[in-house]
Scaffold this motif. Structure first.
Motif, PDB file in Angstrom:
ATOM      1  N   TYR A 150      -4.913   1.070   4.881  1.00 26.10           N
ATOM      2  CA  TYR A 150      -5.669   0.176   3.521  1.00 26.10           C
ATOM      3  C   TYR A 150      -6.446   0.524   2.753  1.00 26.10           C
ATOM      4  CZ  TYR A 150      -9.750  -2.485   1.528  1.00 26.10           C
ATOM      5  OH  TYR A 150     -10.379  -2.644   0.935  1.00 26.10           O
ATOM      6  N   ALA A 151      -6.956   1.991   3.554  1.00 25.41           N
ATOM      7  CA  ALA A 151      -7.039   3.131   2.463  1.00 25.41           C
ATOM      8  C   ALA A 151      -6.669   3.570   1.534  1.00 25.41           C
ATOM      9  CB  ALA A 151      -7.893   4.300   3.277  1.00 25.41           C
ATOM     10  N   ILE A 152      -5.254   3.755   1.706  1.00 27.80           N
ATOM     11  CA  ILE A 152      -3.944   3.789   0.785  1.00 27.80           C
ATOM     12  C   ILE A 152      -3.876   2.367   0.355  1.00 27.80           C
ATOM     13  CG2 ILE A 152      -2.268   5.164   1.419  1.00 27.80           C
ATOM     14  CD1 ILE A 152      -2.094   6.148   3.415  1.00 27.80           C
ATOM     15  N   LEU A 153      -3.265   2.283   0.390  1.00 33.58           N
ATOM     16  CA  LEU A 153      -3.209   0.660  -0.056  1.00 33.58           C
ATOM     17  C   LEU A 153      -4.051   0.425  -1.388  1.00 33.58           C
ATOM     18  CD1 LEU A 153      -1.090  -2.076  -1.237  1.00 33.58           C
ATOM     19  CD2 LEU A 153      -2.998  -2.750   0.361  1.00 33.58           C
ATOM     20  N   ALA A 154      -5.941   0.233  -1.097  1.00 30.85           N
ATOM     21  CA  ALA A 154      -6.421   0.337  -2.024  1.00 30.85           C
ATOM     22  C   ALA A 154      -6.943   1.406  -3.118  1.00 30.85           C
ATOM     23  CB  ALA A 154      -7.938   0.400  -1.193  1.00 30.85           C
ATOM     24  N   CYS A 155      -5.875   2.242  -2.658  1.00 30.51           N
ATOM     25  CA  CYS A 155      -6.690   3.993  -3.269  1.00 30.51           C
ATOM     26  C   CYS A 155      -5.010   3.617  -4.277  1.00 30.51           C
ATOM     27  CB  CYS A 155      -6.013   4.719  -2.811  1.00 30.51           C
ATOM     28  SG  CYS A 155      -7.640   5.453  -2.217  1.00 30.51           S
ATOM     29  N   VAL A 156      -4.235   3.340  -3.980  1.00 31.61           N
ATOM     30  CA  VAL A 156      -2.550   2.652  -4.671  1.00 31.61           C
ATOM     31  C   VAL A 156      -2.670   2.179  -5.987  1.00 31.61           C
ATOM     32  CG1 VAL A 156      -0.200   2.524  -4.763  1.00 31.61           C
ATOM     33  CG2 VAL A 156      -1.659   4.386  -3.064  1.00 31.61           C
ATOM     34  N   MET A 157      -3.677   1.056  -5.221  1.00 30.80           N
ATOM     35  CA  MET A 157      -3.602  -0.161  -5.724  1.00 30.80           C
ATOM     36  C   MET A 157      -4.967   0.136  -7.679  1.00 30.80           C
ATOM     37  SD  MET A 157      -2.071  -2.838  -5.969  1.00 30.80           S
ATOM     38  CE  MET A 157      -2.600  -3.987  -6.210  1.00 30.80           C
ATOM     39  N   TYR A 168     -11.001  -0.003 -11.910  1.00 33.59           N
ATOM     40  CA  TYR A 168      -9.870  -0.072 -11.133  1.00 33.59           C
ATOM     41  C   TYR A 168     -10.240  -0.415  -9.400  1.00 33.59           C
ATOM     42  CZ  TYR A 168      -9.667   3.017 -15.489  1.00 33.59           C
ATOM     43  OH  TYR A 168      -9.528   3.602 -16.473  1.00 33.59           O
ATOM     44  N   ALA A 169     -11.287  -0.276  -9.229  1.00 35.80           N
ATOM     45  CA  ALA A 169     -11.278  -0.508  -7.396  1.00 35.80           C
ATOM     46  C   ALA A 169     -10.706  -2.280  -6.889  1.00 35.80           C
ATOM     47  CB  ALA A 169     -13.221  -0.795  -7.050  1.00 35.80           C
ATOM     48  N   TRP A 170     -10.177  -2.003  -5.873  1.00 33.71           N
ATOM     49  CA  TRP A 170      -9.217  -3.015  -5.336  1.00 33.71           C
ATOM     50  C   TRP A 170      -9.698  -3.257  -3.757  1.00 33.71           C
ATOM     51  CZ3 TRP A 170      -6.303  -4.288  -1.556  1.00 33.71           C
ATOM     52  CH2 TRP A 170      -5.506  -4.789  -1.385  1.00 33.71           C
ATOM     53  N   PRO A 171      -9.667  -4.039  -3.842  1.00 31.15           N
ATOM     54  CA  PRO A 171      -9.927  -5.673  -4.275  1.00 31.15           C
ATOM     55  C   PRO A 171     -11.257  -5.679  -5.152  1.00 31.15           C
ATOM     56  CG  PRO A 171     -10.459  -5.903  -2.499  1.00 31.15           C
ATOM     57  CD  PRO A 171     -10.131  -4.709  -1.972  1.00 31.15           C
ATOM     58  N   GLN A 172     -10.857  -6.397  -6.147  1.00 31.36           N
ATOM     59  CA  GLN A 172     -12.202  -5.883  -7.114  1.00 31.36           C
ATOM     60  C   GLN A 172     -13.361  -6.714  -6.494  1.00 31.36           C
ATOM     61  OE1 GLN A 172     -13.319  -5.174 -10.888  1.00 31.36           O
ATOM     62  NE2 GLN A 172     -12.432  -4.041  -9.740  1.00 31.36           N
ATOM     63  N   ALA A 173     -13.766  -7.908  -5.788  1.00 34.39           N
ATOM     64  CA  ALA A 173     -14.926  -7.460  -4.446  1.00 34.39           C
ATOM     65  C   ALA A 173     -15.655  -6.695  -4.244  1.00 34.39           C
ATOM     66  CB  ALA A 173     -14.315  -8.800  -3.488  1.00 34.39           C
ATOM     67  N   PHE A 174     -14.658  -5.767  -4.148  1.00 35.89           N
ATOM     68  CA  PHE A 174     -15.282  -4.722  -3.656  1.00 35.89           C
ATOM     69  C   PHE A 174     -15.815  -3.576  -4.256  1.00 35.89           C
ATOM     70  CE2 PHE A 174     -12.994  -4.862   0.992  1.00 35.89           C
ATOM     71  CZ  PHE A 174     -13.967  -5.799   1.377  1.00 35.89           C
ATOM     72  N   ALA A 175     -15.769  -3.855  -5.489  1.00 35.41           N
ATOM     73  CA  ALA A 175     -15.777  -3.292  -6.653  1.00 35.41           C
ATOM     74  C   ALA A 175     -17.990  -2.875  -7.092  1.00 35.41           C
ATOM     75  CB  ALA A 175     -15.381  -3.083  -8.467  1.00 35.41           C
ATOM     76  N   GLY A 176     -18.765  -3.538  -6.248  1.00 35.71           N
ATOM     77  CA  GLY A 176     -19.613  -3.757  -6.357  1.00 35.71           C
ATOM     78  C   GLY A 176     -20.728  -2.493  -5.237  1.00 35.71           C
ATOM     79  N   LEU A 177     -19.702  -1.995  -4.449  1.00 41.29           N
ATOM     80  CA  LEU A 177     -19.276  -1.226  -3.468  1.00 41.29           C
ATOM     81  C   LEU A 177     -19.959   0.847  -4.635  1.00 41.29           C
ATOM     82  CD1 LEU A 177     -17.092  -1.187  -0.367  1.00 41.29           C
ATOM     83  CD2 LEU A 177     -19.356  -1.670  -0.584  1.00 41.29           C
ATOM     84  N   PHE A 178     -19.149   0.254  -5.362  1.00 37.71           N
ATOM     85  CA  PHE A 178     -19.460   1.526  -6.196  1.00 37.71           C
ATOM     86  C   PHE A 178     -21.219   1.375  -6.147  1.00 37.71           C
ATOM     87  CE2 PHE A 178     -15.337   4.051  -7.417  1.00 37.71           C
ATOM     88  CZ  PHE A 178     -14.611   2.933  -6.479  1.00 37.71           C
TER      89      PHE A 178
END
Lengths: 372, 465
Positions: free
Chosen positions: A158-165, A88-98
C-alpha cells in the motif's frame, strides 16, 4: 485559481535570484532556476523539491533579512515543498495527514500496537504472550509467519502504491516530459547525487545549522539514517528469502546475515536519527518551516523507535519480555509503513525525482545547447 | 568583554575585504589585532558584500580560469581603462602581487568557482567567489575569528589621535557611549565616501541628490576625511568613481548587483527630452558597462531610459524590475513621462539610420547607423517589434576614488611627502592610487586583497619589531 501566497513569494525570490546568480555554485536549485526566465507553479514546486535545505544561500545572501529585499530561499522553499507534498498525497483524502502528521503517527502507532497485543491475546492464550520462547519459529508463537507476512506485505505494498501515485502527480506537476524517466544516464546521475547527498554540503563547506559556522554533521547523520534504514530493510529482505527459499525460520543466530545487517543498520538508525533530532532542535528557526517541523520529528522518531525496539528485541529475545517487545516492534514498523506516503519520508522520493529532472535538463542544456 | 586598556599591535578600521586581509595577514605574523567595523554585523564588509569576483594575473589556465592573463596584459588593460591615470609603480606591484593572491586567499578560506552564468566574457580574467561576495566575506571573518582577531561591530570611529604623522589611538562609538583603542599601528580600510551625499554634492552639486548608492549607507568616508584633515596626502579626483546605470526604481542604498542593466547594447538610451546622447554600441559591453553611470549623471535630472523592443527582450539577463511596456511608442512614452512625439521622432530617425548587417553581440559586429549623431557603431537594429519596452535608469555609485596617498608598503604619505611612521591604508580608501578614472571588472577586490595583505604585513612588522 489564485496562486498560493507562498508560490507568489517563491516566484518573487527566484526573480531576485535570477538577476543575481551568485549562488549558482552552491547546489542544483540555482542552475535549474537559470534555465528559466519565468516560473510556473510546477517550476517552483520542482525547485522547492530540488532544495536540500542546507541553508548556505541564506548565509551567503547579501539580500537576506534584515535587508529590504528580504530574501529567504531556504524557508520559502521549505514551506512550498511541504505544501506540494500535501497536494501530491494519494489518496487526497489522506492529505490532511500531512498537516496533523505528528499526532496522526502517534495515534496510528498506538492503535496498531494495541491491535497486535489484543490480537495475540485473543488468538493465543495468555501464556504465549508473556512466556519464554526460543529457537527457530519462536517469534511465530505469537503470530503465525504467514499472517505477519500478509499483514506487513499488504501495508508495504500500500505504501509503495501511494508513493508511486504521489511521484506520478509530482512528475506531471513539474511539467516533465512523458516517458523520459527511462533515461538511464539521468537516473544514474540522480542516484549518485542522492546517495552522496551531493547538494547537502553548502557548496563544499557543509550545512548551516544553529549559527554561521557550517558543518557536515547533518549530512553525516542523514547518511547514518538512510544507510541504517537500508541495512534494516536488507535484513528483513534476506530473512524473508531465508524463510521461503531455505525454509529457515527466525530468530537467527547473532552471526547470521539478517542479524548482522539488522544490528549494524539498527545501530546506525539509532545514531543518525538522534543526530538529526538534535540538529533539528538547534537549527536556526529562520531557515525552516517551523509550522510543520512536527512532521519531520514524527518521522525521525518513528525511525528511532524502530531501531530501538528492534535492538531491544535482539538483546532480550530469550527472555519473557520478548512477546511484548515483538508486539511493540511490529506495531512501530507497521505504523511506519502505512504512514510513509504521508510524512517526511516522501522528501527522499520527490527529491530523487527532482534530481532526475535536473539531470535530464542538464543533459539537454549541455554542449551545443543555446546559451544567452 | 574586550579589554580596551591594552595596546594592540594593529588597529584595523573597516570590515571589508581589505580590512580582513590586513587583519589576517597581520595576525598570521603574530600581531595582536583589533578590527573596528562601523556597520552592524549583517551589513559588515561594505561593498565586499556585493562583489562577485577579483581580477588576478595568472600565467596559465586554472580549474576555474579558462586561460592565462599575464601581468603585461593586466597592466595594458589598466592603462587603457584609466587612460594612464594610475601610479604605474603601484599598479605594477599590485598586478605582480595579485598572482599570489589567487592561492593566498584560498588559504584564508575563500573558495573559487568558474564565472557565473551571463558573465562568460570574464571567464579568463576574473576569478569568481563561490556563493558571492558575502560568502567570501564570511569565510574571511571565520578565519580571522579562528586566528583570534578581535572584531567589534557598530564601532564607528569618530576621532583619530594622530601626532606628527604618528597614529596613537582611535575613539569609536560603542553601545550608547564612546570608547578608545590604542595601537602601535593603524590600517585604514574603511572604504570611500559614496554614501555621504553631502560630500558628493561638494563636487557634483545638486545632481548628487539623484544618485543611487549601490552599497550600504555606512560608506560615509569619515575615516578618509579625518586622515586628510590630519596631514595625510590626498590623491584622486573627487568626482571620479565607479558608477553604472542602475534601475531608477532601486532603493536609495544597498540595491547591489541586481539593479544593474545589461540591455544598453540591445537598444537605445534617451534622456528626459527623449534624445539620444551617447553611442550605445561603442564597445563590447563589459568594457563599457562602467561608463554609463557618469553618462546618465551628466543628463538633465540624472535620468535616462533604455528603449528596446520585444525582439530582444530575452537577449540579456533577466532583471529584478520588469520593463515598462507599451503597445506603441506613443503608448510607452507617457508611462516614462516622455513627450510621445519627441520619442517617436528619435526612434524613427534611429530606425532610418540603421544599416543592414549580421547581428552578433559577442563581437564588434557590422550592425551600425549611418548619418546619425551620436551614432550607434555596433549592434544597431531597428526598434519596431511591439510591445516596446523601457527601463528607467539613474547613476548607481559603487565607490569613490578620492583617497589617501600610499607607497609600496601601503604606508600613508603625509602632505610633506614623508611616509607616516605607523599608518597604512588598503582598499577603496586608497583605490585612487591605482584607479585615477575608469574601471575594469574585479579590480576593486584586487586592490583590497593585495594592499590589505601588504598593509597587514607591514603593520605587523612595524609593531612587533
Amino acid at each position: 485559481m489564485p496562486r498560493a501566497k507562498i508560490l507568489a513569494e517563491a516566484d518573487r525570490l527566484m526573480t531576485v535570484c535570477n538577476s543575481c546568480r551568485y549562488c549558482e555554485g552552491l547546489c542544483a536549485v540555482f542552475p535549474a532556476m537559470e534555465m528559466r526566465r519565468a516560473f510556473s507553479d510546477g517550476d517552483l514546486n520542482y525547485l522547492a523539491n530540488l532544495c536540500h535545505a542546507c541553508g548556505a544561500c541564506y548565509a551567503d545572501c547579501q539580500f537576506s533579512p534584515p535587508h529590504e529585499f528580504n530574501v529567504n530561499v531556504p524557508r520559502t522553499l521549505a514551506i512550498a515543498r511541504n505544501n506540494s507534498w500535501r497536494a501530491y498525497a494519494w489518496p487526497q483524502a489522506f492529505a490532511g495527514l500531512f498537516a496533523r502528521n505528528g499526532v496522526a503517527i502517534s495515534i496510528i502507532a498506538a492503535l496498531s500496537v494495541a491491535i497486535f497485543i489484543f490480537g495475540f491475546a485473543a488468538l493465543t492464550d495468555h501464556e504465549v504472550l508473556v512466556g519464554v520462547h526460543t529457537g527457530p519459529g519462536a517469534f511465530y508463537a505469537l503470530m503465525p509467519h504467514n499472517a505477519m507476512a500478509a499483514l506487513f506485505g499488504a501495508a508495504f505494498l500500500y505504501a509503495i502504491l501511494a508513493c508511486v501515485m504521489g511521484m506520478r502527480a509530482f512528475w506531471r506537476d513539474i511539467g516533465a516530459p512523458a516517458g523520459m524517466t527511462t533515461d538511464t544516464a539521468s537516473l544514474w546521475q540522480a542516484a549518485k547525487d542522492a546517495c552522496t547527498l551531493r547538494y547537502l554540503d553548502g557548496g563544499g563547506v557543509g550545512c548551516f545549522n544553529e549559527d554561521d559556522q557550517p558543518t557536515d554533521r547533518r549530512r553525516i547523520d542523514h547518511h547514518f539514517t538512510f544507510y541504517g534504514f537500508l541495512l534494516c530493510f536488507a535484513a528483513t529482505s534476506v530473512a524473508t528469502l531465508y524463510h521461503y527459499l531455505l525454509a529457515r525460520e527466525a530468530p537467527y543466530p547473532w552471526w547470521d546475515l539478517p542479524v548482522v545487517l539488522g544490528t549494524l543498520g539498527g545501530i546506525a538508525l539509532v545514531i543518525g536519527p538522534i543526530g538529526l533530532l538534535l540538529a533539528k532542535s538547534q537549527r536556526d528557526p529562520v531557515l525552516v518551516d517551523s509550522a510543520r517541523s512536527g512532521m519531520d520529528v514524527a518521522f525521525i522518531l518513528m525511525l528511532l523507535l524502530t531501531s530501538v525496539t528492534g535492538l531491544a528485541l535482539l538483546l532480550l529475545r530469550d527472555t519473557a519480555v520478548m512477546g511484548p517487545l515483538l508486539a511493540l516492534h511490529l506495531g512501530v514498523v507497521f505504523a511506519l509503513f502505512i504512514t510513509l506516503p504521508y510524512g517526511k519520508f516522501v522528501h527522499g522520493l520527490y527529491r530523487f525525482v527532482a534530481l532526475v529532472r535536473y539531470a535530464l535538463e542538464r543533459r539537454a542544456m549541455a554542449p551545443g545547447a543555446a546559451t544567452e | 568583554m574586550l579589554d580596551l586598556s591594552r595596546k594592540f599591535d594593529v588597529l584595523v578600521i573597516g570590515g571589508g575585504n581589505a580590512a580582513l586581509c590586513a587583519a589576517i595577514s597581520a595576525k598570521r605574523l603574530g600581531a595582536d589585532v583589533l578590527v573596528l567595523e562601523g556597520a552592524p554585523k549583517f551589513y559588515r564588509g561594505g561593498n565586499t558584500r556585493h562583489t562577485r569576483n577579483m581580477r588576478c594575473a595568472h600565467d596559465a589556465a586554472t580549474e576555474i580560469l579558462t586561460g592565462p592573463y599575464t601581468e603585461d596584459e593586466f597592466f595594458e588593460d589598466l592603462l587603457r581603462v584609466t587612460e594612464g591615470n594610475t601610479d604605474q609603480e603601484l599598479a605594477r606591484l599590485m598586478i605582480r602581487e595579485s598572482k599570489d593572491i589567487l592561492t593566498w586567499i584560498v588559504e584564508q578560506g575563500v573558495r573559487w568557482q568558474p564565472s557565473l552564468g551571463g558573465t562568460l566574457s570574464l571567464g579568463r580574467t576574473n576569478s569568481f567567489f563561490l556563493g558571492g561576495g558575502r560568502a567570501m566575506l564570511n569565510a574571511l571573518y571565520r578565519t580571522a575569528e579562528a586566528l583570534g582577531v578581535e572584531i567589534l561591530y557598530d564601532a564607528e570611529v569618530v576621532d583619530l589621535d594622530i601626532k606628527d604623522g604618528m597614529f596613537l589611538s582611535a575613539t569609536f562609538k560603542q553601545d550608547h557611549g564612546r570608547a578608545s583603542a590604542k595601537a602601535a599601528t593603524l590600517v585604514a580600510a574603511a572604504g570611500g565616501f559614496e554614501a555621504n551625499i553631502e560630500w558628493l554634492k561638494e563636487s557634483w552639486g545638486e545632481a548628487a541628490d539623484n544618485f543611487l548608492i549601490r552599497g550600504t549607507p555606512y560608506n560615509r568616508g569619515s575615516v578618509l576625511k579625518m586622515l586628510l584633515g590630519k596631514g595625510v596626502q590626498e590623491i584622486g579626483d573627487p568626482t571620479q568613481c565607479h558608477a553604472v546605470a542602475i534601475d531608477a526604481r532601486a532603493p536609495k542604498f544597498d540595491g547591489g548587483i541586481i539593479t544593474r542593466h545589461d540591455s544598453v547594447v540591445f537598444g537605445i538610451v534617451v534622456n528626459k527630452n527623449a534624445e539620444r546622447f551617447y553611442d550605445e554600441g561603442e564597445d563590447i559591453w563589459p568594457k563599457r558597462y562602467a561608463i554609463w553611470g557618469r553618462l546618465v549623471a551628466a543628463q538633465p535630472g540624472q535620468i535616462a531610459y533604455i528603449i528596446f523592443d520585444a525582439s530582444v527582450r530575452n537577449s540579456f539577463m533577466p532583471t529584478l524590475f520588469p520593463p515598462i511596456e507599451g503597445g506603441t511608442i506613443g503608448e510607452l512614452a507617457p508611462k516614462l513621462e516622455l513627450d510621445p512625439a519627441a520619442l517617436e521622432k528619435t526612434i524613427a530617425s534611429f530606425n532610418a539610420a540603421v544599416r543592414p548587417g549580421t547581428f552578433d553581440h559577442t563581437i564588434l559586429d557590422d550592425c551600425r547607423t549611418e548619418g546619425l549623431t551620436p551614432p550607434k557603431s555596433h549592434w544597431a537594429r531597428k526598434i519596431e517589434t511591439p510591445p516596446f519596452l523601457a527601463y528607467p535608469v539613474r547613476p548607481g555609485i559603487t565607490f569613490t576614488y578620492l583617497g589617501t596617498r600610499v607607497n609600496k608598503q601601503a604606508r600613508l604619505l603625509m602632505t610633506d611627502g614623508r611616509p607616516s611612521v605607523n599608518m597604512f591604508a588598503a582598499g577603496e580608501i586608497m583605490a585612487g592610487n591605482v584607479l585615477g578614472k575608469g574601471y575594469a571588472a574585479g579590480m576593486g577586490m584586487t586592490i583590497g586583497s593585495v594592499f590589505g595583505r601588504i598593509a597587514g604585513r607591514e603593520a605587523a612588522r612595524h609593531a612587533t619589531s
